[in-house]
Structures are given as structure tokens and as C-alpha cells.
Motif scaffolding. Sequence first.
Motif, PDB file in Angstrom:
ATOM      1  N   ARG A 161       0.834  -1.212   0.000  1.00 56.34           N
ATOM      2  CA  ARG A 161       0.000   0.000   0.000  1.00 56.34           C
ATOM      3  C   ARG A 161       0.864   1.255   0.000  1.00 56.34           C
ATOM      4  O   ARG A 161       0.565   2.239  -0.699  1.00 56.34           O
ATOM      5  CB  ARG A 161      -0.938  -0.008   1.210  1.00 56.34           C
ATOM      6  N   GLU A 192       2.436   1.664  -3.470  1.00 55.66           N
ATOM      7  CA  GLU A 192       1.407   2.059  -4.433  1.00 55.66           C
ATOM      8  C   GLU A 192       1.066   3.546  -4.275  1.00 55.66           C
ATOM      9  O   GLU A 192       0.877   4.259  -5.273  1.00 55.66           O
ATOM     10  CB  GLU A 192       0.155   1.211  -4.226  1.00 55.66           C
ATOM     11  N   LYS A 193       1.014   4.004  -3.036  1.00 53.76           N
ATOM     12  CA  LYS A 193       0.743   5.422  -2.787  1.00 53.76           C
ATOM     13  C   LYS A 193       1.863   6.294  -3.357  1.00 53.76           C
ATOM     14  O   LYS A 193       1.606   7.323  -4.002  1.00 53.76           O
ATOM     15  CB  LYS A 193       0.610   5.661  -1.283  1.00 53.76           C
TER      16      LYS A 193
END
Length: 248
Positions: free
Chosen positions: A233, A236-237
Motif C-alpha cells: 500500500r 502504491e501510494k
Amino acid sequence: MEEEAATLTSTPRNSDRALVEGEVVLGVDTHRDVHVAAVLSLVGAVMDTRSFPSTAVGYGELWEWVGRLGTVRLAGVEGSSSYGAALSRYLLARRVEVFEVSRPDRSVRRRRGKTDAVDAQEAARAVLSGRARSRAKAGDGPVQCARLLKLTKDSAVKARTQAINPLKAVLITADPGLREELSGLKTTALVRACAQFEGREISDGGPNAVEQATRVVLCLLAQRIEHLSGQMRDVEKRLTELVERHFP
């Protein structure tokens, strides 16, 4: 001599401008710890060949050495996207056109033998003759940042899958009571539930030793999965922010 004459009469096709007197061509055979470099004149004559450590100091020594032999504007680097990536960036920053060079074919190696010095010389000849046409990637800026982040994400995805598979395998062999406790849960909910198991001490030979060990292992695997999911996560951010900032 015939080869040098052929080189002299041909015009290099790697650059829009013609080479001028005083310029030389650099060829580098790259390795993890050492790079072997060769400098050729415009007629293809080997001016010098030398090894340098693949370090910041080594790059500086290579640049100074080439400068004493002539002005370099073209270079051929084997492995410009792997062992030679950092050197390629170093040369590109000094306005040298860097080309990716494949290893010499078998006919060349049969004729000249296989040495790092020969490979470095052939890298320079490939640029001088125009055989090397693929420019090395710049390896800097947002594209390289995205490439590194993508590599990290792919690694986390693979490791997460490798942790999920044994978790489910352990659950299959667990006691019926534990399997019923976790039955029907999707992967995300299953991982969350297992991560909350207490890390109890495993009794030696007790009646509940196997169940205790199973719960401990499920907890450890689940916590590893959650950590990797968090990394995914986060990456991906960062990728999203990078793309929005540079390629809206």
C-alpha cells in the motif's frame, strides 16, 4: 590493418555529428566490482586498456584517464542497465553518448580470444562502426524512481503470496476445532484473525502442544503478510504520487 582502415573510411552512425580530431571512443566491459575500459582512436587503434574499481573513486579515475588520451563523446558499455548502470549515468552526466553493447559474437571471440580487455575493445569498436545503436537508459529522474518502486512492489507481492500459501497449508492440518473457528473467512479476514493469536509458549509434549504451535505459526505468518500488505500500500501510494506529479 584492414579492420582499422575499414573503420577509418566508415562514418559512425551513432551520432548526428562527425567525430573530429582529438576525439576518442570509450568501450567498457562491466562487472560487479571492476570495470575494464578501452580507449580507441578514430582509426580503431587501441590507445590503452585499464581496469578500474566500480566505485565513485574508480569512475573519477576512469574519467581522468580517458581525458589524458583525448576527448570522449561516444562510449559503449556492456550491461548498461545492470553492472554498468551507475557508470552509464556518470558518463551521461558528462555529456557522453552512451550505447548499450552486446557481448562479442562467437566469431570475434574465436578470432581474438575471450578476455575482458578484448570485450572492452570490441565495445568501443561497436560504437565506432555504428553497430551499437541502442542508447543506454538515463537511469535517473522520475522514470528510474518509478522503476525502483515497481521492483519493490513486485517483490512484496511475491513474498506475500509465498507467506499466504503456507498459512493455508498449516490450517489444513490443524485440529478440527481451530479449523472450524476460522472456516468461511476470506483471505483478508483470515489473516487478520490469525494475526491476533497470542504468541503462547509451546509446551513440551503436552496434550495441546500441537495446537499451540499451530497458533504461533499462524500468528507469525499472518503478521508477516500484514507487514508486506502495508509495504504494498505504501509503495502504491508513492507510485501514484509520482505519476500525478510528473505525468498528470
